[in-house]
Design a protein around this motif. Structure first.
Motif, PDB file in Angstrom:
ATOM      1  N   THR A   1      10.413 -16.130  -8.082  1.00 22.60           N
ATOM      2  CA  THR A   1      11.518 -15.194  -8.094  1.00 22.60           C
ATOM      3  C   THR A   1      12.048 -14.981  -6.690  1.00 22.60           C
ATOM      4  O   THR A   1      11.443 -15.377  -5.704  1.00 22.60           O
ATOM      5  CB  THR A   1      11.078 -13.833  -8.680  1.00 22.60           C
ATOM      6  OG1 THR A   1       9.974 -13.344  -7.903  1.00 22.60           O
ATOM      7  CG2 THR A   1      10.635 -13.988 -10.119  1.00 22.60           C
TER       8      THR A   1
ATOM      9  N   LYS B   1      15.431 -20.874 -15.573  1.00 21.77           N
ATOM     10  CA  LYS B   1      16.545 -20.194 -16.236  1.00 21.77           C
ATOM     11  C   LYS B   1      16.419 -18.677 -16.151  1.00 21.77           C
ATOM     12  O   LYS B   1      17.388 -17.981 -15.862  1.00 21.77           O
ATOM     13  CB  LYS B   1      16.616 -20.630 -17.703  1.00 21.77           C
ATOM     14  CG  LYS B   1      17.726 -19.969 -18.511  1.00 21.77           C
ATOM     15  CD  LYS B   1      17.713 -20.472 -19.945  1.00 21.77           C
ATOM     16  CE  LYS B   1      18.821 -19.814 -20.766  1.00 21.77           C
ATOM     17  NZ  LYS B   1      18.803 -20.290 -22.177  1.00 21.77           N
ATOM     18  N   GLU B   2      15.195 -18.167 -16.385  1.00 20.91           N
ATOM     19  CA  GLU B   2      15.057 -16.724 -16.505  1.00 20.91           C
ATOM     20  C   GLU B   2      13.600 -16.316 -16.313  1.00 20.91           C
ATOM     21  O   GLU B   2      12.685 -17.053 -16.673  1.00 20.91           O
ATOM     22  CB  GLU B   2      15.540 -16.314 -17.903  1.00 20.91           C
ATOM     23  CG  GLU B   2      15.651 -14.844 -18.163  1.00 20.91           C
ATOM     24  CD  GLU B   2      16.248 -14.580 -19.534  1.00 20.91           C
ATOM     25  OE1 GLU B   2      17.470 -14.357 -19.614  1.00 20.91           O
ATOM     26  OE2 GLU B   2      15.503 -14.615 -20.526  1.00 20.91           O
TER      27      GLU B   2
ATOM     28  N   THR C   1      13.763 -10.583 -11.984  1.00 22.94           N
ATOM     29  CA  THR C   1      15.149 -10.502 -12.403  1.00 22.94           C
ATOM     30  C   THR C   1      15.380 -11.366 -13.621  1.00 22.94           C
ATOM     31  O   THR C   1      14.727 -12.386 -13.800  1.00 22.94           O
ATOM     32  CB  THR C   1      16.096 -10.956 -11.265  1.00 22.94           C
ATOM     33  OG1 THR C   1      17.425 -10.978 -11.779  1.00 22.94           O
ATOM     34  CG2 THR C   1      15.760 -12.349 -10.777  1.00 22.94           C
ATOM     35  N   ARG C   2      16.323 -10.944 -14.475  1.00 25.31           N
ATOM     36  CA  ARG C   2      16.690 -11.749 -15.637  1.00 25.31           C
ATOM     37  C   ARG C   2      17.898 -12.628 -15.324  1.00 25.31           C
ATOM     38  O   ARG C   2      18.360 -13.372 -16.167  1.00 25.31           O
ATOM     39  CB  ARG C   2      17.020 -10.856 -16.837  1.00 25.31           C
ATOM     40  CG  ARG C   2      15.816 -10.093 -17.368  1.00 25.31           C
ATOM     41  CD  ARG C   2      16.115  -9.451 -18.698  1.00 25.31           C
ATOM     42  NE  ARG C   2      16.298 -10.464 -19.735  1.00 25.31           N
ATOM     43  CZ  ARG C   2      15.298 -10.975 -20.444  1.00 25.31           C
ATOM     44  NH1 ARG C   2      14.060 -10.604 -20.216  1.00 25.31           N
ATOM     45  NH2 ARG C   2      15.530 -11.870 -21.378  1.00 25.31           N
ATOM     46  N   GLU C   3      18.399 -12.527 -14.115  1.00 25.63           N
ATOM     47  CA  GLU C   3      19.514 -13.371 -13.740  1.00 25.63           C
ATOM     48  C   GLU C   3      19.017 -14.797 -13.458  1.00 25.63           C
ATOM     49  O   GLU C   3      17.866 -14.994 -13.080  1.00 25.63           O
ATOM     50  CB  GLU C   3      20.208 -12.823 -12.489  1.00 25.63           C
ATOM     51  CG  GLU C   3      20.851 -11.457 -12.716  1.00 25.63           C
ATOM     52  CD  GLU C   3      21.900 -11.508 -13.801  1.00 25.63           C
ATOM     53  OE1 GLU C   3      22.660 -12.485 -13.861  1.00 25.63           O
ATOM     54  OE2 GLU C   3      21.947 -10.575 -14.622  1.00 25.63           O
ATOM     55  N   PRO C   4      19.899 -15.811 -13.636  1.00 29.72           N
ATOM     56  CA  PRO C   4      19.492 -17.173 -13.320  1.00 29.72           C
ATOM     57  C   PRO C   4      19.027 -17.293 -11.874  1.00 29.72           C
ATOM     58  O   PRO C   4      19.559 -16.658 -10.973  1.00 29.72           O
ATOM     59  CB  PRO C   4      20.781 -17.973 -13.557  1.00 29.72           C
ATOM     60  CG  PRO C   4      21.573 -17.142 -14.509  1.00 29.72           C
ATOM     61  CD  PRO C   4      21.262 -15.720 -14.152  1.00 29.72           C
TER      62      PRO C   4
ATOM     63  N   THR D   1      11.134 -18.694 -18.323  1.00 36.64           N
ATOM     64  CA  THR D   1      11.875 -19.655 -19.130  1.00 36.64           C
ATOM     65  C   THR D   1      12.505 -20.710 -18.232  1.00 36.64           C
ATOM     66  O   THR D   1      13.241 -20.383 -17.296  1.00 36.64           O
ATOM     67  CB  THR D   1      12.975 -18.955 -19.949  1.00 36.64           C
ATOM     68  OG1 THR D   1      12.389 -17.940 -20.763  1.00 36.64           O
ATOM     69  CG2 THR D   1      13.698 -19.950 -20.839  1.00 36.64           C
TER      70      THR D   1
ATOM     71  N   SER E   1      11.141 -12.887 -17.062  1.00 37.55           N
ATOM     72  CA  SER E   1      11.097 -11.586 -17.727  1.00 37.55           C
ATOM     73  C   SER E   1      10.873 -10.474 -16.715  1.00 37.55           C
ATOM     74  O   SER E   1      10.207 -10.653 -15.695  1.00 37.55           O
ATOM     75  CB  SER E   1       9.976 -11.578 -18.772  1.00 37.55           C
ATOM     76  OG  SER E   1       9.844 -10.291 -19.339  1.00 37.55           O
TER      77      SER E   1
ATOM     78  N   ASP F   1      14.921 -24.648 -24.209  1.00 36.77           N
ATOM     79  CA  ASP F   1      14.228 -23.684 -23.371  1.00 36.77           C
ATOM     80  C   ASP F   1      12.730 -23.948 -23.464  1.00 36.77           C
ATOM     81  O   ASP F   1      12.189 -24.127 -24.570  1.00 36.77           O
ATOM     82  CB  ASP F   1      14.519 -22.252 -23.819  1.00 36.77           C
ATOM     83  CG  ASP F   1      15.888 -21.772 -23.376  1.00 36.77           C
ATOM     84  OD1 ASP F   1      16.568 -22.503 -22.628  1.00 36.77           O
ATOM     85  OD2 ASP F   1      16.278 -20.661 -23.780  1.00 36.77           O
TER      86      ASP F   1
END
Length: 241
Positions: A165, A203-204, A172-175, A219, A206, A151
């Protein structure tokens, strides 16, 4: 800092994509601790064992109790229809049989829990105990990191993070979706190897800004480079288009 019309450069930190603090689910004395810090282990490999003596004794005791209650319950099942025993006695024997069966299953599980195995392929980052120590259930024994995938984490200001995003700029914290991944191109390079850059995949993102810096943690992920080894805790720089 800006290094081009649409490219931003960010300092980054490296973490393992998968990491776990490992411990036993039962208490006991360590009998085997064959791994050292820095060792690479395979999924399912034995990392540590407790002395199994007490668990084996408990298992034999529970097995004997189970076999006895099983015989009694089977006899009761043959006698209940003829009225040779009461329904109350039959129900009591059935309850004793079920309780003994559950106790036997727990004893078998406890013996299995006395062996600690690697949940995934990774590197032993830290060993918290030494062999022959008494350890408690859930006490930290080893810290395992999967360094095959890494990561890469950067801090982005809100004005920039919206571009990586989806869903109308909502964080979102979703992929990230394929569309978002295609829109954002990020490359990472490492100190002493700045001539080589590696593509990153989102990946993500926050959902909450850092209270001090008012930036969002973003991330990315990447496989371990072939040319050299990157370890968690190292730093890098990420160029984001």
């Amino acid at each position: 800092t800006g290094i081009g019309e649409e490219i931003r450069r960010f300092p980054a930190t490296i973490e393992a994509s998968k990491q776990a603090e490992l411990g036993f689910r039962v208490s006991g004395q360590l009998k085997e601790l064959p791994v050292r810090e820095g060792d690479v282990v395979e999924e399912g490999q034995v990392l540590a064992r407790l002395d199994p003596t007490d668990f084996e004794i408990a298992l034999e005791d529970r097995r004997a109790a189970f076999e006895n209650t099983q015989r009694n319950f089977r006899r009761a099942a043959e006698l209940i229809d003829s009225g040779s025993i009461s329904r109350l006695d039959y129900d009591r024997m059935e309850a004793e049989f079920r309780s003994a069966r559950a106790s036997l299953a727990q004893a078998e599980a406890n013996l299995n829990y006395a062996t600690l195995r690697a949940p995934f392929r990774g590197r032993v980052a830290r060993r918290y105990v030494d062999n022959f120590e008494e350890v408690l259930a859930k006490q930290r024994v080893l810290y395992l990191q999967d360094t095959d995938m890494l990561d890469v984490i950067i801090a982005m200001p809100e004005s920039v993070v919206r571009s990586v995003t989806v869903n109308d700029g909502d964080l979102t914290r979703e992929p990230a979706t394929d569309r978002a991944a295609a829109d954002v191109r990020a490359m990472v390079s490492f100190e002493d190897h700045s001539d080589i850059s590696y593509a990153l995949r989102i990946k993500e993102v926050s959902t909450r800004a850092d209270a001090d810096t008012q930036t969002f943690a973003v991330t990315f992920t990447m496989p371990q480079p072939d040319e050299f080894t990157v370890l968690p805790g190292m730093t890098a720089q990420v160029d984001v288009d």
